[in-house]
Motif scaffolding. Structure first.
Motif, short mmCIF file in Angstrom:
data_model
loop_
_atom_site.label_atom_id
_atom_site.label_comp_id
_atom_site.label_asym_id
_atom_site.label_seq_id
_atom_site.Cartn_x
_atom_site.Cartn_y
_atom_site.Cartn_z
N LEU A 67 0.84 -1.20 0.00
CA LEU A 67 0.00 0.00 0.00
C LEU A 67 0.87 1.26 0.00
N GLU A 68 0.34 2.31 -0.57
CA GLU A 68 1.01 3.61 -0.53
C GLU A 68 0.25 4.49 0.47
N LEU A 69 0.61 4.33 1.73
CA LEU A 69 -0.08 5.06 2.79
C LEU A 69 0.41 6.51 2.84
N THR A 70 -0.53 7.40 3.13
CA THR A 70 -0.24 8.83 3.13
C THR A 70 -0.52 9.43 4.49
N ILE A 110 -10.22 6.62 6.16
CA ILE A 110 -9.49 5.40 5.80
C ILE A 110 -8.96 5.51 4.36
N ALA A 111 -9.83 5.98 3.45
CA ALA A 111 -9.43 6.11 2.05
C ALA A 111 -8.32 7.16 1.88
N GLU A 112 -8.44 8.28 2.58
CA GLU A 112 -7.43 9.32 2.45
C GLU A 112 -6.08 8.87 2.98
N ARG A 113 -6.09 7.99 3.97
CA ARG A 113 -4.83 7.46 4.47
C ARG A 113 -4.19 6.48 3.49
N GLY A 114 -4.98 5.98 2.52
CA GLY A 114 -4.45 5.09 1.51
C GLY A 114 -4.87 3.64 1.63
N TYR A 115 -5.83 3.36 2.52
CA TYR A 115 -6.32 1.99 2.69
C TYR A 115 -7.48 1.72 1.74
N PRO A 116 -7.64 0.46 1.28
CA PRO A 116 -8.82 0.11 0.48
C PRO A 116 -10.09 0.23 1.31
N THR A 117 -11.19 0.58 0.67
CA THR A 117 -12.46 0.76 1.40
C THR A 117 -13.58 -0.07 0.78
#
Length: 211
Positions: A67-70, A110-117
């Protein structure tokens, strides 16, 4: 070197190799326990064996690494904190609707952090690598929201759902969004009771009518 000595050396080497392998397994198990916390025990209970559970957790780590977490900017963090505070205030007047809004707000974070939703199970699996200690809250909140959609959740259930959502929200946000207390729905206003006139009691001789 006699055959007996060779056998002894081979046995010692095998014992050392077994101890080293055991130490590696124990170290990996300890690392998984520390990283996943209560999620480790949950997965072990769900799988056929401890080995299968640990393979599942290592697979979660592998997928998480892709994942590309932000990290959130200070502006985004402030915006989410303000949104949660507004949501918590609205709970007083419309708890059922607010729980659905809380789920949407958490999903956006959750989505903005880069996780799938997408699928909830996949979402849980990805979050478990870094946020395992708040996943029980998220599961409980999700379950209450589903009951709420079926009309089966009471006001206290909805209040608990908001508390559960808030735990994961704060974990993802990296700080406490608002004070810990959750507003209670307004209770019917109670009428003020009229003040009762003071009653005197004859405590002394001069209070009693003389005959």
């Amino acid at each position: 070197m006699s055959s007996t000595q060779v056998i002894v050396i081979v046995i010692v080497v095998l014992v050392i190799a077994a101890l080293a392998a055991f130490a590696v397994v124990a170290s990996r198990r300890r690392a998984l326990r520390e990283r996943f916390g209560p999620e480790y025990d949950r997965v072990v209970a769900e799988q056929d064996s401890r080995g299968a559970a640990e393979r599942e957790l290592r697979e979660r780590e592998r997928r998480h690494a892709e994942l590309e977490l932000t990290p959130l900017s200070p502006e985004s963090r402030a915006r989410y904190a303000a949104a949660w505070e507004e949501l918590q205030v609205r709970f007083v007047d419309s708890p059922a609707e607010t729980v659905g809004e809380a789920d949407e707000l958490v999903s956006r974070l959750i989505a903005e952090r880069g996780y799938p939703t997408g699928d909830f199970s996949d979402q849980i699996a990805h979050l478990s690598v870094e946020h395992a200690r708040t996943l029980t809250h998220y599961r409980d909140a999700h379950e209450i929201r589903q009951r709420n959609e079926r009309g089966e959740a009471g006001t206290e259930d909805l209040r608990q759902a908001l508390v559960h959502y808030r735990a994961l929200f704060a974990d993802l946000l990296g700080e406490d969004p608002v004070p810990t207390s959750t507003p209670q729905p307004e209770q019917p206003e109670q009428r003020e009771q009229p003040e009762q006139p003071e009653q005197r009691h004859p405590d002394h001789d001069h209070d009693v009518t003389s005959r």
